[in-house]
Design an enzyme around this catalytic site. Structure first.
Site, mmCIF file in Angstrom:
data_model
loop_
_atom_site.group_PDB
_atom_site.id
_atom_site.type_symbol
_atom_site.label_atom_id
_atom_site.label_comp_id
_atom_site.label_asym_id
_atom_site.label_seq_id
_atom_site.Cartn_x
_atom_site.Cartn_y
_atom_site.Cartn_z
ATOM 1 N N ARG A 144 -4.957 3.167 14.262
ATOM 2 C CA ARG A 144 -3.531 2.948 13.994
ATOM 3 C C ARG A 144 -3.238 3.044 12.505
ATOM 4 N NH1 ARG A 144 -3.293 -2.494 17.620
ATOM 5 N NH2 ARG A 144 -3.825 -1.459 19.556
ATOM 6 N N ASP A 191 -11.210 -5.473 6.665
ATOM 7 C CA ASP A 191 -10.458 -6.745 6.674
ATOM 8 C C ASP A 191 -10.313 -7.251 8.099
ATOM 9 O OD1 ASP A 191 -10.120 -6.493 3.922
ATOM 10 O OD2 ASP A 191 -8.309 -5.288 4.176
ATOM 11 N N ASP A 196 0.841 -1.199 0.000
ATOM 12 C CA ASP A 196 0.000 0.000 0.000
ATOM 13 C C ASP A 196 0.876 1.249 0.000
ATOM 14 O OD1 ASP A 196 -2.144 -1.715 0.160
ATOM 15 O OD2 ASP A 196 -2.641 -1.244 2.250
HETATM 16 O O1 RIB Z 1 -9.032 -3.411 2.338
HETATM 17 C C1 RIB Z 1 -7.902 -2.583 2.312
HETATM 18 C C2 RIB Z 1 -6.944 -3.069 1.275
HETATM 19 O O2 RIB Z 1 -7.528 -2.908 -0.008
HETATM 20 C C3 RIB Z 1 -5.646 -2.300 1.214
HETATM 21 O O3 RIB Z 1 -4.664 -2.827 2.063
HETATM 22 C C4 RIB Z 1 -5.286 -2.349 -0.262
HETATM 23 O O4 RIB Z 1 -4.139 -3.081 -0.540
HETATM 24 C C5 RIB Z 1 -6.506 -2.933 -0.967
HETATM 25 O O5 RIB Z 1 -6.314 -4.239 -1.275
#
Ligand code: RIB
Length: 299
Positions: A284, A251, A16
């Protein structure tokens, strides 16, 4: 409750490149931002790290290029204790990269993911991991890799009786047959609307359950999450925090939900714990570095 559940996460890995800005720009506008930061990311790899820190034993099934970004991504997962035997190198493709803008008081994000080794993952590569899939307590997948690979993971999970938790992100139309292979679908509001055609999250969740997934949890950002199962719909509030970085919060939620369900928590209890974990993650910086540890999200 089992002490360490086994999860397989099938999905993407990215590096990222994150640029904070005072607010998200409008089309055609140039803004002066803050300092560019680089973090390990990718929806799949983020979920793998979140699940490992939640206390699960995790195997990651994905793809990367033969380059520095990919090597760093694999080393990062290994350092978290995640199995990377099925994190394949595709030498002809670059490793995944996501360009991310992070702006405004709510630290909302805009993400564009580059074409990469994530797009090279085939159903055959998923089949090569069938032994670890069959041993898992849950399989977790998203949509940042080709749909046939996700469908293969879903098919194998169903065939071996392992529940599939699908985070349909980024949203795209799904074949009707896939819904029937999903135990728990975890879209955000936008994805729920796009998949169901329903603006209201409760209606969207019901519509998605009618397509065949057993239960649906719609994440509502700072408003919490709506759960939908055979008992109906309930909305649970989020923990209020001052956001620093919202990248990877979904996530984190998905992974903690999957670990909770695999440990035998009911849907509401797993959702509560996942909301607590996601709240910590948004305080964070960085998707993977920001994932909380189990001791912080007790019990
Ligand atoms: O969900 C967030 C993620 O989406 C990020 O880390 C980025 O890499 C994309 O995949």
């Amino acid at each position: 409750m089992k002490s360490a559940v086994q999860l397989v996460v099938v999905g993407s890995s990215n590096t990222d490149l994150v640029l904070p800005c005072p607010r998200l720009p409008r089309p055609g506008e140039t803004l002066l931002g803050g300092e560019l930061a680089r973090y390990p990311g990718g929806k799949g790899a983020n979920q793998a790290v979140a699940a490992a820190r939640a206390g699960a034993r995790v195997d990651f099934v994905g793809g990367r290029g033969d380059d520095d970004f990919g090597a760093a991504a694999a080393a990062g997962l290994r350092a978290e204790g995640i199995g990377v035997r099925h994190f394949r190198v595709y030498p002809r493709a670059p490793s995944g990269v996501a360009v991310i803008l992070l702006g405004g008081r709510e630290r909302q994000n805009q993400i564009v993911v580059a074409r990469s080794a994530n797009d090279a993952i085939t159903p055959a590569a998923i089949r090569a991991a069938r032994a670890v899939l069959a041993r898992a307590d849950a399989v977790v997948a998203q949509l940042e890799i080709p749909l046939p690979a996700v469908q293969e993971a879903a098919r194998l999970a169903k065939a071996t009786g392992v529940p599939l938790i699908l985070n349909p992100a980024p949203a795209r139309a799904l074949p009707a047959s896939l819904y029937r292979l999903v135990d728990t679908l975890v879209p955000n509001e936008h994805e729920a609307r796009l998949l169901s055609g329903q603006r209201d999250p409760a209606r969207a969740a019901r519509a998605l359950r009618r397509r065949g997934c057993r239960r649906v949890v719609v994440t509502l950002g700072a408003r919490g999450a709506l759960v939908s199962d055979e008992k109906g719909e309930r909305t649970w509030p989020a923990v209020r925090v001052r956001p620093v970085d919202t990248v990877g919060a979904g996530d984190c939620f998905t992974a903690w939900l999957a670990v909770g369900l695999a440990e035998g928590l009911d849907l509401d209890a797993a959702t509560h714990r996942a909301l607590r974990a996601a709240a910590l993650a948004v305080t964070r910086a960085g998707a993977q570095p920001g994932m909380p540890w189990r001791s912080e999200v007790a019990p």
